[in-house]
Design a protein around this motif. Sequence first.
Motif, PDB file in Angstrom:
ATOM      1  N   PRO A 113      38.884  63.925  29.090  1.00 50.38           N
ATOM      2  CA  PRO A 113      37.587  64.681  28.096  1.00 50.38           C
ATOM      3  C   PRO A 113      38.418  65.733  27.661  1.00 50.38           C
ATOM      4  N   LEU A 114      37.379  66.756  26.980  1.00 52.78           N
ATOM      5  CA  LEU A 114      37.693  67.996  26.491  1.00 52.78           C
ATOM      6  C   LEU A 114      35.854  68.482  26.599  1.00 52.78           C
ATOM      7  N   ALA A 115      35.988  69.610  27.209  1.00 53.93           N
ATOM      8  CA  ALA A 115      34.252  69.664  27.660  1.00 53.93           C
ATOM      9  C   ALA A 115      33.965  71.124  26.090  1.00 53.93           C
ATOM     10  N   ASN A 116      35.275  72.086  25.501  1.00 55.66           N
ATOM     11  CA  ASN A 116      34.651  72.967  24.741  1.00 55.66           C
ATOM     12  C   ASN A 116      35.125  73.115  23.444  1.00 55.66           C
ATOM     13  N   HIS A 117      35.996  72.114  22.856  1.00 53.87           N
ATOM     14  CA  HIS A 117      36.594  71.605  21.872  1.00 53.87           C
ATOM     15  C   HIS A 117      35.476  70.909  20.668  1.00 53.87           C
ATOM     16  N   ARG A 118      36.050  72.346  19.583  1.00 55.23           N
ATOM     17  CA  ARG A 118      34.639  71.625  19.072  1.00 55.23           C
ATOM     18  C   ARG A 118      35.362  70.322  17.143  1.00 55.23           C
ATOM     19  N   HIS A 119      36.708  70.653  17.670  1.00 49.44           N
ATOM     20  CA  HIS A 119      37.275  69.640  16.402  1.00 49.44           C
ATOM     21  C   HIS A 119      36.933  67.563  16.824  1.00 49.44           C
ATOM     22  N   TYR A 120      36.968  67.699  18.725  1.00 48.75           N
ATOM     23  CA  TYR A 120      37.384  66.565  19.012  1.00 48.75           C
ATOM     24  C   TYR A 120      36.300  66.580  20.600  1.00 48.75           C
ATOM     25  N   ASP A 121      36.161  65.817  20.735  1.00 43.69           N
ATOM     26  CA  ASP A 121      35.906  65.985  22.345  1.00 43.69           C
ATOM     27  C   ASP A 121      36.827  64.845  23.765  1.00 43.69           C
ATOM     28  N   TYR A 122      38.315  64.738  23.335  1.00 44.98           N
ATOM     29  CA  TYR A 122      39.174  63.869  23.928  1.00 44.98           C
ATOM     30  C   TYR A 122      40.179  63.718  23.776  1.00 44.98           C
ATOM     31  N   VAL A 123      41.395  63.454  24.139  1.00 45.96           N
ATOM     32  CA  VAL A 123      42.048  63.206  24.004  1.00 45.96           C
ATOM     33  C   VAL A 123      43.505  62.254  24.609  1.00 45.96           C
ATOM     34  N   ARG A 124      44.432  61.520  23.956  1.00 50.76           N
ATOM     35  CA  ARG A 124      44.802  60.226  24.262  1.00 50.76           C
ATOM     36  C   ARG A 124      45.775  60.467  24.665  1.00 50.76           C
ATOM     37  N   LEU A 125      46.672  60.323  25.619  1.00 55.64           N
ATOM     38  CA  LEU A 125      48.142  60.819  26.390  1.00 55.64           C
ATOM     39  C   LEU A 125      49.050  59.471  26.611  1.00 55.64           C
ATOM     40  N   LYS A 126      50.139  59.475  26.285  1.00 57.44           N
ATOM     41  CA  LYS A 126      51.221  58.044  27.046  1.00 57.44           C
ATOM     42  C   LYS A 126      51.907  58.510  27.677  1.00 57.44           C
ATOM     43  N   ARG A 127      52.607  57.577  28.736  1.00 60.09           N
ATOM     44  CA  ARG A 127      53.675  58.129  29.517  1.00 60.09           C
ATOM     45  C   ARG A 127      54.755  58.078  28.503  1.00 60.09           C
ATOM     46  N   VAL A 128      55.638  59.348  29.686  1.00 62.25           N
ATOM     47  CA  VAL A 128      56.972  59.841  28.622  1.00 62.25           C
ATOM     48  C   VAL A 128      58.464  58.249  28.978  1.00 62.25           C
ATOM     49  N   PHE A 129      57.847  58.459  30.184  1.00 62.99           N
ATOM     50  CA  PHE A 129      59.307  57.303  31.127  1.00 62.99           C
ATOM     51  C   PHE A 129      58.476  55.802  30.907  1.00 62.99           C
ATOM     52  N   THR A 130      58.989  55.105  30.072  1.00 67.55           N
ATOM     53  CA  THR A 130      58.245  53.431  30.217  1.00 67.55           C
ATOM     54  C   THR A 130      59.117  52.396  30.464  1.00 67.55           C
ATOM     55  N   ALA A 131      60.035  52.884  30.509  1.00 65.11           N
ATOM     56  CA  ALA A 131      61.029  51.693  31.378  1.00 65.11           C
ATOM     57  C   ALA A 131      60.923  51.131  32.638  1.00 65.11           C
ATOM     58  N   ASP A 132      61.509  50.254  33.035  1.00 67.80           N
ATOM     59  CA  ASP A 132      61.243  50.066  34.282  1.00 67.80           C
ATOM     60  C   ASP A 132      62.290  50.652  34.940  1.00 67.80           C
ATOM     61  N   GLY A 133      62.290  50.361  36.208  1.00 71.19           N
ATOM     62  CA  GLY A 133      63.519  51.506  37.049  1.00 71.19           C
ATOM     63  C   GLY A 133      63.121  53.285  36.579  1.00 71.19           C
ATOM     64  N   SER A 134      62.907  53.365  36.520  1.00 70.97           N
ATOM     65  CA  SER A 134      62.701  55.394  35.252  1.00 70.97           C
ATOM     66  C   SER A 134      62.197  56.042  36.368  1.00 70.97           C
ATOM     67  N   ARG A 135      62.010  55.748  37.945  1.00 72.43           N
ATOM     68  CA  ARG A 135      61.583  56.535  38.776  1.00 72.43           C
ATOM     69  C   ARG A 135      61.341  58.043  38.793  1.00 72.43           C
ATOM     70  N   HIS A 136      60.114  57.289  37.485  1.00 70.73           N
ATOM     71  CA  HIS A 136      59.032  58.678  37.387  1.00 70.73           C
ATOM     72  C   HIS A 136      57.945  58.258  37.970  1.00 70.73           C
ATOM     73  N   GLU A 137      56.571  59.111  37.977  1.00 71.36           N
ATOM     74  CA  GLU A 137      55.086  58.484  38.567  1.00 71.36           C
ATOM     75  C   GLU A 137      53.759  59.718  37.781  1.00 71.36           C
ATOM     76  N   VAL A 138      53.635  58.703  37.672  1.00 69.35           N
ATOM     77  CA  VAL A 138      52.238  59.389  37.138  1.00 69.35           C
ATOM     78  C   VAL A 138      51.475  60.321  38.024  1.00 69.35           C
ATOM     79  N   VAL A 139      51.226  61.954  37.889  1.00 68.93           N
ATOM     80  CA  VAL A 139      49.805  62.294  38.773  1.00 68.93           C
ATOM     81  C   VAL A 139      49.044  62.779  38.333  1.00 68.93           C
TER      82      VAL A 139
END
Length: 173
Positions: A21-47
């Motif tokens: 969610p975006l509190a101070n944006h006049r053009h839209y009130d949210y954005v969507r993001l996806k993971r960078v590393f999606t392959a199994d065993g990528s050894r990356h985490e989302v924090v």
Amino acid sequence: MLMSDSSAVPRGFTEPLWTIPLANHRHYDYVRLKRVFTADGSRHEVVIVDVRRLLQCADRDDTDYVLKPVHEWHVGKERGIREFLDPDNERIPEMPYVTITRRRSPGFLGWIGVEHVGVVAFRNGQHRARYLADAGAEWLPVEVHEREAKLLREYCGLPEPAPELALYGQAGS
């Protein structure tokens, strides 16, 4: 809030998808993001991080490119990132990808090795993170190598209890 309306999920989309969610944006009130590393065993985490704390740590990076505040960007750069992040686009942008280290803090306590600070370097997504912070995002998902995830949570993670987060698709790590 955790949203489960499947009509908001792009057709055929099976990867995790975070809605910020975006509190101070006049053009839209949210954005969507996806993971960078999606392959199994990528050894990356989302924090999930506090965006202000993340940028404070990034501003300490003296080895990488640190951006100016959004209001100092040229008009074309600001318009380009706004259009890139627009939730009406079919293409969903990836979340920022970072690394983090610890170094001694400035001052006496740092000099004697008692006090440390986190230093974040963006590998991708610095414009996104700074633009979203300026637009009122309080938190962001970022991807980091698993060996750095604990340190990122320590310096930039959301305080407990974390707000409910909007996530579509499979559970993120």
